[in-house]
Motif scaffolding. Sequence first.
Motif, PDB file in Angstrom:
ATOM      1  N   PHE A 144      78.926 -11.055 -84.979  1.00 37.85           N
ATOM      2  CA  PHE A 144      79.636 -10.289 -85.811  1.00 37.85           C
ATOM      3  C   PHE A 144      78.444  -9.112 -85.333  1.00 37.85           C
ATOM      4  N   LYS A 176      87.048 -22.400 -85.606  1.00 41.35           N
ATOM      5  CA  LYS A 176      86.400 -22.222 -87.643  1.00 41.35           C
ATOM      6  C   LYS A 176      85.406 -22.874 -87.979  1.00 41.35           C
ATOM      7  N   PRO A 177      85.305 -22.279 -88.906  1.00 41.74           N
ATOM      8  CA  PRO A 177      84.636 -22.522 -90.041  1.00 41.74           C
ATOM      9  C   PRO A 177      85.089 -23.574 -90.808  1.00 41.74           C
ATOM     10  N   ALA A 178      86.327 -23.430 -90.720  1.00 38.08           N
ATOM     11  CA  ALA A 178      87.094 -24.687 -90.899  1.00 38.08           C
ATOM     12  C   ALA A 178      87.278 -25.777 -91.234  1.00 38.08           C
ATOM     13  N   GLY A 188      79.849 -29.719 -93.878  1.00 34.71           N
ATOM     14  CA  GLY A 188      78.856 -29.076 -94.371  1.00 34.71           C
ATOM     15  C   GLY A 188      77.307 -28.056 -93.959  1.00 34.71           C
ATOM     16  N   TYR A 206      77.228 -19.723 -97.491  1.00 33.88           N
ATOM     17  CA  TYR A 206      77.280 -19.246 -96.182  1.00 33.88           C
ATOM     18  C   TYR A 206      78.667 -18.269 -96.092  1.00 33.88           C
ATOM     19  N   ALA A 207      79.374 -18.215 -96.930  1.00 33.76           N
ATOM     20  CA  ALA A 207      80.420 -16.840 -96.990  1.00 33.76           C
ATOM     21  C   ALA A 207      81.112 -16.738 -95.492  1.00 33.76           C
ATOM     22  N   LEU A 208      80.958 -17.886 -94.630  1.00 36.80           N
ATOM     23  CA  LEU A 208      81.262 -17.436 -92.877  1.00 36.80           C
ATOM     24  C   LEU A 208      82.636 -16.434 -93.337  1.00 36.80           C
ATOM     25  N   TYR A 209      82.777 -15.677 -91.932  1.00 32.85           N
ATOM     26  CA  TYR A 209      84.379 -15.083 -91.962  1.00 32.85           C
ATOM     27  C   TYR A 209      85.378 -16.811 -91.527  1.00 32.85           C
ATOM     28  N   PRO A 210      86.406 -16.790 -92.279  1.00 36.15           N
ATOM     29  CA  PRO A 210      86.828 -17.974 -92.057  1.00 36.15           C
ATOM     30  C   PRO A 210      88.014 -17.653 -90.533  1.00 36.15           C
ATOM     31  N   HIS A 211      88.355 -16.247 -90.392  1.00 34.59           N
ATOM     32  CA  HIS A 211      89.235 -15.552 -89.428  1.00 34.59           C
ATOM     33  C   HIS A 211      89.104 -15.992 -87.921  1.00 34.59           C
ATOM     34  N   MET A 212      87.426 -15.536 -88.090  1.00 30.80           N
ATOM     35  CA  MET A 212      86.694 -15.977 -86.965  1.00 30.80           C
ATOM     36  C   MET A 212      85.917 -17.354 -86.437  1.00 30.80           C
ATOM     37  N   ARG A 252      73.948 -16.941 -87.544  1.00 35.60           N
ATOM     38  CA  ARG A 252      74.368 -15.419 -88.495  1.00 35.60           C
ATOM     39  C   ARG A 252      73.422 -14.525 -88.822  1.00 35.60           C
ATOM     40  N   ARG A 312      78.491 -25.499 -90.904  1.00 35.93           N
ATOM     41  CA  ARG A 312      78.527 -24.323 -91.310  1.00 35.93           C
ATOM     42  C   ARG A 312      77.462 -23.642 -91.875  1.00 35.93           C
TER      43      ARG A 312
END
Lengths: 371, 310
Positions: free
Chosen positions: A99, A131-133, A137, A85-91, A147, A140
């Motif tokens: 984005f 946040k993604p965290a 699953g 998935y490579a989501l931006y963890p800080h967004m 996205r 995400r």
Amino acid sequence: MAQVDFKNVSKRFADVNAVVHDFSLCVPDGELLVLLGPSGCGKSTTLRLLAGLEQPTDGEILLDGQVVNDWSPQRRNVAMVFQNYALYPHMSVRQNLAFPLRMRRQPRVEIAAKVDETARLLELGALLERKPAQLSGGQRQRVAMGRALVRDPAVFLMDEPLSNLDAKLRVQLRGEIARLQQRLGTTTLYVTHDQTEAMTLGHRVAVMQAGVLQQLGSPQELYDRPSNLFVAGFLGSPPMNLFEAKVQRDAQGAFVSFGTARVPLPTALGADAPAYLGLRPEALRHDDPEGVLPDVTLTVLSVEPLGYEQIVYLTAPLAPVASAPETEAEVKNSVAARLPADYPLSAGESITLGIDVDKVRYFDRNGEALG
Amino acid sequence: MAWGSSDSRAAGVLIAPALAGLILFIALPFVLAVGMSFTNLRLGSPLPLEFTGLRQYARVFADVSVQRAFLNNAVFALVVVPVQTALALLLALALNRRVRGMVVLRALFFLPVIFPMSLVAVVWILILAPGPEGMMNSLLSLLSFGHWQPRDFLHDAMWALPAIMLTSIWQGVGFQMVVLLAGLQAIPAQLYEAAAVDGAARWRQFRHVTLPQLRNPLIFVVVVTTILSFRVFDQVRIMTRGGPNDATTTAIFETVRSAFDRAQLAKAAAIAVVFFVVVLLLTLMQKRLLRQQPAPGISGTTERPSDATC
Ligand SMILES: Nc1ncnc2c1ncn2[C@@H]1O[C@H](COP(=O)(O)OP(=O)(O)O)[C@@H](O)[C@H]1O
Ligand SMILES: [Mg+2]
């Protein structure tokens, strides 16, 4: 929306053999094409070549007829769903979705509207500030899809987007992806090593092995007429039973003996002598009351009951193909038959089955399909 | 449960030596210093020891040299922290490449960190030597096509503190670089790929992926450098002795000067306590800044490694 062409594309990493070899493929506008193959066969690399994350060593990649080999990923306007998935963890989810639009300098109001629309489409509304965290699953995976969806890309690229999910979620999201793609009509390349996913999703399926395109066709074509031993042995669960064939002749013509059964060669084969023969598990029939099919009596080795049917492994009357690809629950030197679950069978029993001769496939010495 | 108590007993045994050291060498001297700061203690003084309340603190806050010391520390931190951090980030970015020989370059930039500060200071005294033969002077002269007037950096009220700063940056930047380099290498490559596919060019990848992902290493580096900026001593002692005219004096330097040059133990203790409070505040600030964000990482599923399937 766009048409995708690979023209004799090869990719080599440093001193290694080609990971993708002389790969040619045309994906018409709006098609959902599945790239199917075992792990390490070069599927991801093919996708990354199209995204511009890798450069081809040879050949051309075209989007809508334009060679894009030199185009950066930024310029190609393809959207990719990565396996992790490579989501931006800080967004937040909202920022993740926005984005690609921000990077394309779209007006704020438009971004907000599109993010809301995409969130509604994927039922992400309640998660927008997380946040993604803080997501499961499946959630995400939805955000990663969102996205990609949010910006009307020319092509969707999906690299095993469901492989990290549990079986139930996988089936559910598979259906959703198919519906979404249908609705948006965006050309899509979908990578998977899961044949069920490939068969259920793909308008057409391209089977790859060791960097080489093996066969391209509709799921039914691939299943009914595999173009070589690899495809025959890769698709189906259990896959096609493959044996070495010794052609014999008598007054009635050429045939192959399968145990006591005489399997006549179809006239369509002409002069080509088959070296291998393949039988789908369902080509061995228990329901042959008229006795029109050639019979063979075999001993049961093991039984896998599946509820509505059973997979029965029987002693093989011919030598199996040595190079057949590894498969899951295979019993060595056996022939698998798919039979109704109506009558109980147990190991050691003998059973007489008819061979559906129309469903027998033949392959030449090089493993290529005949007829 | 039974093992619970034996567990904590074992923990107590294991912690004991460290705890003893901490109490003996940190806590006890500090308590003594706090106590001392409320007295008139002086080495070799004929006056009787007596409790003087906050008089030492009043002296400390009124002392122009001490004021100048804390001011110098603040200026030092305000210049060195951003400059050194930015420089370290640039170095880390430049050295974060898979090129042959990069390891050697990284080692070279890290080398000053393992030199003792006293050695570095002596080397820089030589570099900053007065007169046209001094290395720095001749370099500046070369760069300005002869327009540079040679000067005695370490005895020049305007140049002494910048000279100390330069020395400190040169010595410290390698450490920060290594921390930031580790941070850079922990950023998953896939985030850059996702950003590229999403349309972000180089600079925006830096803005939207690299910087946010480096947040925690950057905060760490900034806080540590700030604290170190307040602890500056060796280079001052060796290069300028706080001069000229208190231009380069620092809190620690004033503490040492009071205690050992002037034997004013109580006053030195008071400076140390003030210094402690300042550093404590900085550390608390660090904790607040660090608390807000979860550790960065790729937002995929964690239960399964990526290559488990395909
Ligand atoms: N950057 C790379 N450098 C060297 N080899 C690579 C690189 N990327 C992929 N490969 C190799 O290429 C082959 C195909 O990889 P990949 O396209 O990821 O396969 P798949 O997605 O079908 O599992 C693998 O053997 C892999 O080790
Ligand atoms: Mg892959």
